[in-house]
Write a protein that holds these residues in place. Structure first.
Motif, PDB file in Angstrom:
ATOM      1  N   MET A 131       0.882  -1.171   0.046  1.00 15.62           N
ATOM      2  CA  MET A 131      -0.034  -0.137  -0.057  1.00 15.62           C
ATOM      3  C   MET A 131       0.950   1.185  -0.023  1.00 15.62           C
ATOM      4  N   ALA A 132       1.905   1.159   0.631  1.00 12.37           N
ATOM      5  CA  ALA A 132       2.747   2.616   1.002  1.00 12.37           C
ATOM      6  C   ALA A 132       3.419   2.921  -0.461  1.00 12.37           C
ATOM      7  N   LEU A 133       3.868   1.562  -0.956  1.00 14.34           N
ATOM      8  CA  LEU A 133       4.484   1.606  -2.598  1.00 14.34           C
ATOM      9  C   LEU A 133       3.552   2.442  -3.479  1.00 14.34           C
ATOM     10  N   GLY A 134       2.279   1.718  -3.348  1.00 15.28           N
ATOM     11  CA  GLY A 134       1.180   2.339  -4.284  1.00 15.28           C
ATOM     12  C   GLY A 134       0.759   3.753  -4.046  1.00 15.28           C
ATOM     13  N   PHE A 135       1.048   4.069  -2.785  1.00 17.07           N
ATOM     14  CA  PHE A 135       0.565   5.393  -2.761  1.00 17.07           C
ATOM     15  C   PHE A 135       1.894   6.472  -2.539  1.00 17.07           C
ATOM     16  N   THR A 136       3.083   6.311  -2.909  1.00 12.73           N
ATOM     17  CA  THR A 136       4.038   6.923  -3.309  1.00 12.73           C
ATOM     18  C   THR A 136       3.875   7.960  -4.252  1.00 12.73           C
ATOM     19  N   GLY A 137       2.711   7.416  -5.252  1.00 12.91           N
ATOM     20  CA  GLY A 137       2.324   8.272  -6.443  1.00 12.91           C
ATOM     21  C   GLY A 137       1.847   9.597  -5.894  1.00 12.91           C
ATOM     22  N   VAL A 138       1.142   9.593  -4.795  1.00 16.28           N
ATOM     23  CA  VAL A 138       0.697  10.901  -4.297  1.00 16.28           C
ATOM     24  C   VAL A 138       1.792  11.977  -3.882  1.00 16.28           C
ATOM     25  N   GLY A 139       2.656  11.384  -3.072  1.00 21.33           N
ATOM     26  CA  GLY A 139       3.930  12.175  -2.743  1.00 21.33           C
ATOM     27  C   GLY A 139       4.854  12.595  -3.933  1.00 21.33           C
ATOM     28  N   LEU A 140       5.072  11.841  -5.046  1.00 19.51           N
ATOM     29  CA  LEU A 140       5.921  12.220  -6.160  1.00 19.51           C
ATOM     30  C   LEU A 140       4.962  13.165  -6.822  1.00 19.51           C
TER      31      LEU A 140
END
Length: 459
Positions: A131-140
């Motif tokens: 989940m964290a890896l998938g949500f890194t799209g928000v940060g980038l």
């Protein structure tokens, strides 16, 4: 395995949904100037979109149960882009409410919840990390979108910028195609438990609808307490992304300095998500405790923002907020199976987001109204942080929250770490006397459990 392709789809979808929402504050300033309306009136654009995304989530989960995740996500990507294209033609705020708020918001609902549910069904032991890896799209995307949006506004105006964003959003159609459909072998469907579907087939359409929506969860006190906590989180979580650019401008900083603050929070947001997923999968702390810790720290960082009178101070507080806000996101979703069980996770995600839409609908307009009354964003930031702290206190009412003992997870039946759902019997199933199917994990892939063994998917 194919589970990582679904994580990639979540990465792009989260960037084009919440990364866009977080950086929409650049357009906020332009809308206030162009339409000559108050901050609270313009705030309803993003608030309506966020609320629609959350309010329509149960519809998305029901459609996913009926038709599978792939067509639902692809339709959502189409609506998301269409809404932004229509917004570029807006002649009034009402037009923006309808295009961005309703059309794109409905598309975001069809994209986000089914994609999140698909990732969670694939992974067991490393679910929080996935989940964290998938949500890194928000940060980038938060790091890149703010200066990009500012450049688009200066080069093409806000209308041209929205038109380009609509084109970008159509990429979510391709992401939906990455979600592999599951064959209906052995009586199982893509997003529904086999016993659940078999029982629903003999009931009237009203009972079938209730079964798809998992409405019986509304009778579960633990679920209702968590939904209330998430609603309070949602009331304050997005306020800095809507008003922080305007707050920086009010403090006397340039347009690009203000946009850089949002971009910098995207970097620490990314780091926070990765750190939170890694810490969660270590198993040192229970997920409800991690949720309470990160939401409390997020609330405190928002309340401290008015103390940043210099640019360096405001940037530092923005970095702290970005890290904590990013860290709370993976665990807020990952804890849902601990409360309701994996078999009811998808419906629970939809209901939680529907309930929390109340917070998303009122949070930003309330902060805009406080700005109009007080003349600054200080009160807005204090109230937003207070909402997150109140939600943290509500987390303490969950059953066994104050216990440090960890309940072992049952493979295939979903985690039971919170002690609120029994692995032997789910009291809210359509057929409580039917045995719960126990799926054996793939011995060649201990990190990932496919959602439907009959499909033969490997992760």
């Amino acid at each position: 395995g194919w589970g990582w392709a679904v994580v990639l789809a979540l990465f792009v979808d989260s960037a084009l949904v919440f990364g866009l929402v977080r950086s929409f504050g650049v357009f906020f300033v332009e809308f206030v100037r162009y339409f000559e309306r108050s901050a609270s009136a313009v705030s309803w654009i993003t608030s309506t979109g966020i609320a629609m995304q959350q309010l329509a989530s149960p519809v998305a989960t029901a459609l996913c149960n009926a038709y599978g995740a792939r067509p639902v996500v692809m339709a959502g990507g189409l609506l998301s882009g269409l809404g932004l294209v229509l917004a570029s033609l807006a002649s009034s705020l009402t037009h923006l409410y309808l295009s961005v708020g309703l059309v794109s918001g409905m598309g975001w609902a069809l994209v986000f919840t089914p994609t999140v549910g698909s990732v969670m069904q694939y992974f067991e032991r490393r679910r929080s990390l996935a989940m964290a890896l998938g949500f890194t799209g928000v940060g980038l995307s938060s790091f890149g979108f703010s200066p990009l949006f500012q450049l688009l506004v200066e080069s093409y105006g806000w209308r041209g910028g929205l038109l380009i964003l609509g084109g970008l959003s159509f990429n979510m159609v391709a992401c939906g195609a990455l979600i592999r459909p599951v064959p209906q072998g052995g009586g199982e469907q893509a997003c529904s438990d086999s016993n659940h579907t078999a029982a629903a087939a003999h009931l009237t359409w009203r009972y079938r609808l209730a079964a798809h929506l998992e409405l019986s969860l509304l009778c579960q006190p633990a679920f209702l307490a968590y939904a209330l906590a998430v609603t309070l989180f949602n009331a304050g979580y997005f306020v800095p992304y809507v008003h922080l650019v305007a707050h920086c401008r009010q403090q006397g900083f340039s347009e690009y300095q203000a946009a850089f603050v949002i971009s910098a929070t995207g970097v620490t947001d990314l780091l926070g998500r990765l750190a939170s997923g890694w810490l969660s999968d270590l198993g040192l702390l229970r997920l409800p405790h991690l949720v309470a810790f990160w939401t409390g720290m997020t609330g405190l960082s928002i309340m401290a923002m008015p103390l940043g009178t210099s640019y360096a101070g405001l940037l530092a507080l923005g970095l702290a907020y970005g890290f904590c806000a990013g860290a709370m996101t993976p665990v807020v979703f990952s804890v849902v199976p601990d409360i309701v069980g994996m078999r009811r996770m998808l419906g629970a995600l939809g209901l939680v987001q529907m309930i929390e839409s109340v917070g998303g609908l009122l949070g930003a307009p309330l902060s805009g109204w406080l700005r109009d009354v007080t003349g600054s964003y200080v009160a807005s930031l204090l109230v937003a942080g207070g909402f997150l702290l109140a939600g943290t206190l509500v987390m303490g009412t969950l059953p066994h929250f104050w216990s440090c003992a960890r309940t072992p997870r049952t493979p295939g039946a979903g985690p039971q770490a919170n002690g609120t759902a029994s692995p032997e019997r789910d009291p809210l199933r359509l057929d409580p006397d039917a045995p719960v199917p126990q799926h054996e994990p793939d011995p060649e892939s201990p990190d990932c459990t496919p959602p439907h063994p009959a499909a033969g998917l490997e992760c």
